[in-house]
Design an enzyme around this catalytic site. Structure first.
Site, PDB file in Angstrom:
ATOM      1  N   LYS A 132     -15.601 -43.759 -25.584  1.00 41.54           N
ATOM      2  CA  LYS A 132     -14.397 -42.987 -25.273  1.00 41.54           C
ATOM      3  C   LYS A 132     -14.703 -41.911 -24.222  1.00 41.54           C
ATOM      4  CE  LYS A 132     -12.407 -45.607 -28.278  1.00 41.54           C
ATOM      5  NZ  LYS A 132     -12.053 -45.390 -29.665  1.00 41.54           N
TER       6      LYS A 132
HETATM    7  C1  LIG Z   1     -11.711 -45.925 -31.021  1.00 43.55           C
HETATM    8  C2  LIG Z   1     -10.358 -46.082 -31.591  1.00 43.55           C
HETATM    9  C3  LIG Z   1     -10.064 -45.737 -32.916  1.00 43.55           C
HETATM   10  C4  LIG Z   1     -11.087 -45.374 -33.935  1.00 43.55           C
HETATM   11  O1  LIG Z   1     -11.964 -44.402 -33.580  1.00 43.55           O
HETATM   12  P1  LIG Z   1     -13.398 -44.314 -34.289  1.00 43.55           P
HETATM   13  O2  LIG Z   1     -13.908 -42.981 -33.816  1.00 43.55           O
HETATM   14  O3  LIG Z   1     -14.221 -45.454 -33.795  1.00 43.55           O
HETATM   15  O4  LIG Z   1     -13.188 -44.352 -35.755  1.00 43.55           O
HETATM   16  C5  LIG Z   1      -8.747 -45.834 -33.329  1.00 43.55           C
HETATM   17  N1  LIG Z   1      -7.773 -46.273 -32.509  1.00 43.55           N
HETATM   18  C6  LIG Z   1      -8.030 -46.629 -31.246  1.00 43.55           C
HETATM   19  C7  LIG Z   1      -6.895 -47.105 -30.375  1.00 43.55           C
HETATM   20  C8  LIG Z   1      -9.324 -46.575 -30.753  1.00 43.55           C
HETATM   21  O5  LIG Z   1      -9.592 -46.966 -29.501  1.00 43.55           O
END
Ligand SMILES: *Cc1c(COP(=O)(O)O)cnc(C)c1O
Length: 381
Positions: A184
């Protein structure tokens, strides 16, 4: 890394990030200390939301959002078919049912018309997902939510730094959630954040991430008191000071990284434009895109192109298998093919190309050349 493998996404960790973590390790507070507060304050300022609550990951952020909005048994929450499974899973954690809405063919963002058709007397909330980093049509979603008395949640895990009509994602929906997984925009290893303008939701989010207990360890220490009360059933969803120090350090660099992601996106857009063998997704005029992913549609056979690109060392990916097609959802909620035809058709064509700030221009050129040749070869075959 010109001849090596290029992943689809990866973190950028500099020496100052490492120093920030080391400082915490040498100090007194490994968790529930001052770095948590600093990260929350810096984040809340950046997304222009009055409250930000740090949690252990983006999925915990979604779970917390569902909990404080009192989503429960017999409730329905509308989620887009094209998202990471965690969006729908958070609804199920609370005993409610996710109802899958289809997406717009150009952007793969949730289609407000499909959402409208899915609203029933049991619907309590809509979770909008800013797919690939592009904000949804929040004006249309807000109108629907207001008309039907629903809460609007943004799963903004792709969209840190994006804006819609000049408003930052994180300050648009009733509650917004973010992830700091290494692919991210900023990384804390694992980590997440919930933002809201509602002081009462903020208070309840803090209780939920701390076992349902009204004070945390540092607050008790400050008050010199041993007594605490568990007022709700919560979880241990705290984020440590080690992680928050990394978050503070990463957040400082986010504006420059967003700039670089936008440069890479415009290079890709120029290369693939209107007429290539792969087509970029559409961009809504009122948004500033955060480019978590760079998604194209293939005109030729996607699986073949995917395999060829992986063979050439490009870490392409597919985001996502429509959630209603996963075996768990078919088995538990009776979903399956035909429910969201636009999403299902798009799923056969989509490909995520490498996108992260450390990609060099030479890397981008290599991606462009390789994608062009693999895509045209597959079309000729
Ligand atoms: C990455 C992501 C999540 C979950 O995040 P984590 O930190 O991996 O638990 C939820 N929704 C979307 C759209 C994501 O890209």
């Amino acid at each position: 890394m010109s001849q090596g493998k290029i992943p689809y996404g990866r973190q950028t960790i500099d020496e100052d990030d490492i120093q920030a973590v080391v400082e915490v390790l040498r100090g007194d507070w490994l968790t529930t200390g001052p770095k948590v507060k600093q990260f929350e304050e810096d984040f809340s300022r950046f997304v222009e939301a009055p409250h930000a609550v740090a949690v252990s990951n983006g999925t915990a952020a979604l779970h917390a959002a569902m909990h404080v909005l009192e989503i429960g048994q017999d409730d329905e929450v509308i989620v887009p078919a094209i998202t990471f499974a965690a969006t729908a899973n958070a609804v199920v954690y609370c005993g409610a049912s996710p109802v899958f809405a289809d997406v717009c063919p150009q952007t793969l963002l949730v289609d407000p018309e499909s959402v409208a058709k899915r609203i029933t007397a049991r619907t309590k909330a809509i979770i909008a997902v800013d797919y690939a980093g592009q904000p949804c049509d929040y004006a249309a979603l807000r109108k629907l939510a207001d008309e039907h008395g629903l809460r609007l949640v943004a799963d903004a895990c792709h969209a840190l730094g994006a804006t819609c009509h000049g408003k930052r994602v994180g300050s648009i929906a009733d509650v917004s959630t973010f992830s700091f997984h290494p692919v991210k925009h900023i990384a804390t290893g694992e980590g997440g954040m919930v933002t809201t303008a509602d002081a009462d939701l903020d208070r309840r989010l803090r209780i939920f991430r701390n076992h349902g207990i009204t004070t945390d360890h540092s607050q008790r220490e400050a008050a010199g008191a041993w007594h605490y009360e568990m007022v709700d059933l919560g979880f241990n969803y705290r984020l440590s000071d080690i992680q928050c120090a990394l978050g503070v350090s990463q957040l400082r660099k986010l504006p420059a990284w967003l700039q670089r992601r936008r440069e890479i996106a415009s290079r890709y857009a120029q290369a693939f434009g209107e007429s290539g063998d792969v087509r970029p997704l559409g961009i809504r005029p009122e948004v500033e895109h955060a480019w978590h992913l760079y998604v194209v549609r293939t005109l030729g056979p996607r699986d073949q192109i995917f395999a060829d690109l992986r063979g050439a060392g490009l870490g392409v990916n597919v985001h996502y298998v429509p959630v209603h097609l996963h075996p768990y959802y078919r088995r538990t909620f009776g979903t399956g093919p035909g429910l969201c035809p636009v999403a299902e058709a798009a799923y056969q064509q989509i490909l995520s190309l490498p996108m992260y700030p450390a990609l060099t221009d030479a890397d981008v050129d290599r991606v462009v050349t390789t994608v062009r040749s693999c895509a045209s070869r597959s079309r000729a075959a």
